[in-house]
Structures are given as C-alpha cells and as structure tokens.
Design an enzyme around this catalytic site. Structure first.
Site, PDB file in Angstrom:
ATOM      1  N   GLU A  60      59.431  54.096  32.636  1.00  0.00           N
ATOM      2  CA  GLU A  60      59.293  52.656  32.872  1.00  0.00           C
ATOM      3  C   GLU A  60      57.838  52.243  32.694  1.00  0.00           C
ATOM      4  OE1 GLU A  60      60.839  51.475  36.694  1.00  0.00           O
ATOM      5  OE2 GLU A  60      60.435  49.355  36.323  1.00  0.00           O
ATOM      6  N   ASN A 217      69.440  45.904  34.960  1.00  0.00           N
ATOM      7  CA  ASN A 217      69.090  46.977  35.896  1.00  0.00           C
ATOM      8  C   ASN A 217      69.094  46.407  37.310  1.00  0.00           C
ATOM      9  OD1 ASN A 217      67.579  49.565  36.790  1.00  0.00           O
ATOM     10  ND2 ASN A 217      66.257  47.893  37.511  1.00  0.00           N
ATOM     11  N   GLU A 218      69.719  47.110  38.209  1.00  0.00           N
ATOM     12  CA  GLU A 218      69.763  46.689  39.618  1.00  0.00           C
ATOM     13  C   GLU A 218      70.004  45.173  39.702  1.00  0.00           C
ATOM     14  OE1 GLU A 218      66.581  48.485  41.961  1.00  0.00           O
ATOM     15  OE2 GLU A 218      67.420  50.459  41.580  1.00  0.00           O
ATOM     16  N   TYR A 290      68.076  56.846  45.685  1.00  0.00           N
ATOM     17  CA  TYR A 290      66.805  57.497  45.995  1.00  0.00           C
ATOM     18  C   TYR A 290      66.902  58.105  47.393  1.00  0.00           C
ATOM     19  CZ  TYR A 290      64.549  55.389  41.952  1.00  0.00           C
ATOM     20  OH  TYR A 290      64.200  55.058  40.668  1.00  0.00           O
ATOM     21  N   GLU A 353      69.154  56.618  38.063  1.00  0.00           N
ATOM     22  CA  GLU A 353      67.912  56.745  38.840  1.00  0.00           C
ATOM     23  C   GLU A 353      68.217  57.616  40.051  1.00  0.00           C
ATOM     24  OE1 GLU A 353      65.563  53.202  39.636  1.00  0.00           O
ATOM     25  OE2 GLU A 353      66.160  52.312  37.721  1.00  0.00           O
ATOM     26  N   GLN A 403      60.936  59.591  38.049  1.00  0.00           N
ATOM     27  CA  GLN A 403      60.805  59.299  36.635  1.00  0.00           C
ATOM     28  C   GLN A 403      60.135  60.494  35.949  1.00  0.00           C
ATOM     29  OE1 GLN A 403      59.268  55.413  35.644  1.00  0.00           O
ATOM     30  NE2 GLN A 403      60.434  54.381  37.248  1.00  0.00           N
TER      31      GLN A 403
HETATM   32  O1  AHR Z   1      61.962  53.807  39.793  1.00  0.00           O
HETATM   33  C1  AHR Z   1      61.289  52.770  40.430  1.00  0.00           C
HETATM   34  C2  AHR Z   1      62.172  51.543  40.657  1.00  0.00           C
HETATM   35  O2  AHR Z   1      63.195  51.859  41.549  1.00  0.00           O
HETATM   36  C3  AHR Z   1      62.906  51.018  39.452  1.00  0.00           C
HETATM   37  O3  AHR Z   1      62.128  50.170  38.690  1.00  0.00           O
HETATM   38  C4  AHR Z   1      64.050  50.265  40.054  1.00  0.00           C
HETATM   39  O4  AHR Z   1      65.173  50.213  39.215  1.00  0.00           O
HETATM   40  C5  AHR Z   1      64.299  51.006  41.346  1.00  0.00           C
HETATM   41  O5  AHR Z   1      64.423  50.145  42.419  1.00  0.00           O
END
Ligand code: AHR
Length: 554
Positions: A60, A217-218, A290, A353, A403
């Site tokens: 990103e 995205n999201e 995450y 992600e 990432q």
């Molecule tokens: O990976 C960092 C961020 O986390 C990304 O930009 C987003 O999609 C997520 O919230």
C-alpha cells in the site's frame, strides 16, 4: 517426560473423545513411550488443492512500503531494476511470491490511477490518505504522494517477480467509469484504444493481463462507510459491465471486518436480490482480520488493547497466538453464512489482510507509519496462520499478508541501502513448498500447554500444522508454540510409509529474537536430513519453532 496415560488424557481434552475412538489414532504406532506427541497424515483424505495464492502479499502507499521499500528510483545508489529494489525482487522470487495486492488498503479508495501513469515528471503530487496520521519524522513522500510509483511500475514489479497482480479499485471517490478505464489501460490489446497507446508510450505495448480486481476496500469503513446493502448495490453496478478483452476477470468484494457476520449476510442477500446469477460476478469475498488485542480481555479499545512488538512476556506470546487462532472460526463462520445463499459455494474467501498489529515504537526506520519489528513470535504466528489456511483449501482462494515490507507483519525491512529478511519472510520461504499441493487431513495429538493468564488457568494447543502431497513427496509443516519445551513426535502417514527427507527449522533460544540491518541472520532456518524407521518418523520440534518436513514416501 509425560507418561502415556497423561498423553492420552491431554490428547483427548485437546481434540475430543470422538476423534480418538473414530480414528484409532495410535494403531500401528511404535510404542516405546519416548514421544509425547503424534502426527498422523491421512493420504486417503484429500482436502483440495492448496491455492498458491494463499501465499500472497499486500502493498500500500503507506509509510515506507512503496517509497524506500519497493521503489528506490532509477538513479538510486541502491541496486535496482528500473527503480525497483533489486534485493526485494530476488527474495520474492526465492519464496515464489504468487500474487501482490496494490495500491491499498484505505489508500485505494482515495487513489486516482491516472495520477500514476504517463511521464513521471508530469505526474501530480497529491495528499496521501495516511498524511494526517504520519509522524513528523516521516519523509515528505509518505505524506504527499509523488506518484513516481504507479500502475506501470507496480506491474513491472509483478513481472520481475513472476507473480500475478491484484489491483484494488476506488469505489468511494471515483465513478465506475474510472474502474472500467483502469481495466482498459491494463488489459486492452496493443494498439486498440487510446489508453492502450498511452500504455505503449510508457514502454508496455502488450497488455498486462490483470485478472484480480478488488471492488473497493473496507467499504464498511474507510472505503465509503456504506451499509452492506448499499455496498452490494455499488458492487453490482461496478461489476455489471467491465470490458474483458479475452482476459478472465475475478472480482473480489470488500468483505467483513473480523466477526461482522451481518456484513456478510446482508451483502449476499442484497447481491442476489435480482437473481442468484449475480453470484457469478463475485470471485472472492475479502475477510480482514488483524490480531491486535493483547489486553487479555481487559479492553476492546483499539489503541489501549495493543501490545509491544518486541517487549513481551510469555503470556503475551500465547495471547497473540490465541487471538490469531480466531482466524479459523472466522473462516468457518463467514463460509457458513455465505453458504446460506451461495449454496454451491461458488464464491471463495480471500483473506486479503491478515497479521499482528502492535502499538508504535519498534520501527526499524523512524517515521515509517505502521512499521513494526517482526520477531520469532510473528514467525510462529505466521506459520500457524498459513497452516490454518492450508487446512481449508476448499474455502480459501487467496490470502495476502499485511504488509510486504516496512509495515505490520513485514517479510522484509528496508532503509536506503539496508535490507533484511524478517523471521516472517523466512516462514514464507519455508511454506512455499505447499503451493499447489493436494491438502491432506492431519491429526495432531500433543499435550496441551498450560499457562497462567493473570491468575486464571489457560491452555493452548501443543502442536499443529498442515500437510500437502506433491506426487511422492509429502510436505508437512509443524508449529510448536511452547515457549520452553521441545515436543517429540511420531509421524505416520496412513496409507503409505515415510522413507527419508529433510527438516528445515526456524527457531531461536530467545523468543524475542529478530533480524535487524546490523544482524541480518540472527533468526534463520536450518536444514538437516531425517530418516524414518519402520516407515514412521520420530522428530523433535524445538520450543518456539516452525518446521517444514519434506518427506519421500515409500
Ligand atoms: O494495512 C493497514 C490498513 O488496515 C489498510 O489500509 C486497511 O485496509 C486496514 O484497515
């Protein structure tokens, strides 16, 4: 050494009584009593082909990912290929990187792809999505996007690696027309359209042939703050007419955050409102998860709940793994909901992600936003997660670790001419052997790990992994999460026998160990040969380790 009676007791509590009675787990095993664990691979229970794209990556325009991470510029003293960091390309080729997602993340829904094409000197400078939260130590190009790296550079990067590109389109702030135009720029035949000519003028006569396209995205958050129904309407509209140019297009919908079951259910309900035929337009449903909450149940606050990447105790170690283990129930849960409408399960999951997310403070380069120092803990976490994906090949079409470089669960760290492979990067190398193999069911039976979670007894599994078959070679990856104790296991293949092979192990005496620019090889895999006796292999998995066994079958 744990007695056989205790071993059985613990195995039962770990995997359930049904499992032992049904599978006669210990039949045929040697009974010397030395091993405390057992791994059985069931050749006759294939799970499906493990998509190579499960081993995908995410990049990103954020912090040091693109500028300094991937892109050093053509005139840089850092060895590069057309401005792209050469050492990174070489490493990604080694791990057989199959696919890279770009340009975000949240950045994607504020990005105009046109800003990143054409002569570099003429490209506009824009405010980066992450500008407001960048630290004062961040270089200017982290806050104000110079667009020196755009579609051409990214797609050249993919070509150098030999991987597929996965582009995320802007749904929040660009009209659908711009999505079609981006597809046209990338995929229209040489000489066919004005955009194909623009591409040729940049040195790319032939189409890039991009198959994977993210539609936002999201979209429940930074990607437009839509309701699931609103987003489904947008998804139908954006994907309704997209030029193909003979290229298969696979659209990936912006899926749920963690356990937002409603997002999945309501999206699918709306998607098929005009008929189930619409399911064909959705190749993958993107799940983001995450692992960030190390508060041991004390808070759900996004900032307060985070832990440190390097300074952690053994409870933090297990907590991270426990939180990471939730991935499996998220996969199962969303898959089940998808199946309520998509009865044939045409649509697969794309976990685009994933990874641990710690609080700031461990950056290798001051000012690199969301950069953290991956340790042995993250290697064990990553091995565990990849195993988990391998165990669900019928559900997961792709996954992208968040990432790739200088950000979150990075495989690599870079700063100007300095570079290192993190323990996470090594795990990707060790696990690449699974790509494209036939996933096999495995039965792991090992004593549970007991630990004290702030005065309360807690447990975690003692050994887990995954297996895949590649003609006569079996690839078995195993994680021992115990911070202090090795685990000796008997490994048997039901329906065949083991001859010999190799064991590649990643571990370290210090669970906090990590690689730095100064000490690049502090944590690195070691390979040795292994020999089976009577077709059964005995192997000791060191404490806090990830192992890849490559075994020739009899
Ligand atoms: O990976 C960092 C961020 O986390 C990304 O930009 C987003 O999609 C997520 O919230």
């Amino acid at each position: 050494m744990l007695g056989r009676r205790n071993f059985l007791y613990n195995s039962l509590s770990a995997v359930g009584a049904l499992f032992l009675s049904k599978n006669s787990l210990l039949s045929g095993a040697s009974d010397s009593g030395a091993a405390n664990s057992r791994i059985e691979v069931l050749l006759d229970e294939p799970l499906g082909i493990i998509s190579q794209n499960i081993y995908g990556h995410f990049t990103e325009h954020l912090g040091g990912v693109i500028y300094d991470g991937i892109w050093v510029g053509e005139n840089s003293k850092v060895p590069n290929v057309n401005g792209i960091r050469k050492e990174l390309v070489d490493e990604m080729r080694k791990i057989k990187a199959p696919v890279v997602r770009y340009p975000g993340g949240c950045f994607a829904d504020s990005y105009d792809w046109r800003d990143g094409i054409g002569p570099a000197a003429k490209r506009p400078k824009r405010t980066n999505f992450w500008s407001d939260s960048a630290s004062s130590a961040a270089p200017a190009n982290h806050k104000y996007e110079t667009n020196q790296f755009g579609s051409n550079e990214f797609l050249r990067f993919c070509k150098l690696i030999g991987c597929e590109a996965y582009l995320a389109a802007n749904v929040r702030s660009l009209p659908a027309e711009q999505f079609y135009r981006w597809v046209e720029y990338c995929n229209s035949p040489a000489g066919s359209t004005t955009l194909a000519e623009e591409r040729a003028a940049a040195g790319f006569r032939d189409p890039f042939g991009v198959q994977f396209w993210g539609v936002g995205n999201e979209s429940w958050g930074c990607g437009g703050n839509f309701t699931a129904q609103e987003y489904a309407v947008e998804f139908r509209r954006y994907t309704e007419w997209v030029p193909r140019y003979g290229q298969q297009l696979s659209f990936i919908g912006s899926g749920p955050n963690t356990d937002d079951w409603n997002w999945t259910r309501e999206f699918f309900e709306e998607l098929v409102r005009k008929g189930t035929g619409r399911l064909h337009s959705l190749y993958g449903w993107a799940l983001h998860y995450y692992t960030w909450n190390l508060s041991r149940g004390r808070t759900m606050d996004w900032v307060q709940g985070k832990g440190d990447a390097v300074k952690f105790d053994t409870v933090d170690w297990y907590e991270l793994l426990r939180e990471g283990e939730r991935t499996e129930s998220l996969i199962d849960g969303h898959w089940q909901i998808m199946g309520e409408i998509d009865r044939e399960h045409q649509v697969k999951l794309v976990v685009d992600e994933w990874g641990p997310w710690y609080r700031p403070g461990s950056e290798a380069t001051a000012g690199d936003q969301l950069e953290q120092m991956p340790t042995l803990r993250d290697a064990v976490f990553s091995g565990m997660t990849l195993d988990l994906f391998n165990r669900h090949p019928e559900k997961i079409a792709m996954a992208n670790c968040a990432q790739l470089i200088n950000c979150l669960n990075s495989l690599y760290l870079a700063q100007e001419d300095k570079f290192c492979v993190t323990p996470v990067g090594h795990v990707f190398g060790m696990y690449s052997a699974h790509q494209g193999g036939q996933g096999l069911r495995t039965i792991f039976s090992a004593p549970l790990i007991h630990y004290d979670r702030d005065g309360k007894a807690a447990t975690f599994w003692g050994l887990k992994g995954s297996a895949s078959l590649h003609e006569k070679e079996l690839v078995l990856t195993v994680v021992n999460p115990h911070v202090g104790e090795p685990s000796e296991a008997e490994i048997a293949v039901r329906g065949s026998g083991i001859q010999s092979g190799t064991a590649t192990t990643l571990t370290h005496a210090d669970i906090h160990a990590h690689n730095t620019f100064e000490e690049r090889d502090k944590v690195k895999p070691e390979t040795s040969s292994v020999e089976a006796r009577s077709k059964i292999l005995r192997h000791t998995f060191p404490a806090a380790s990830v192992t890849t066994l490559k075994l020739a079958l009899a």
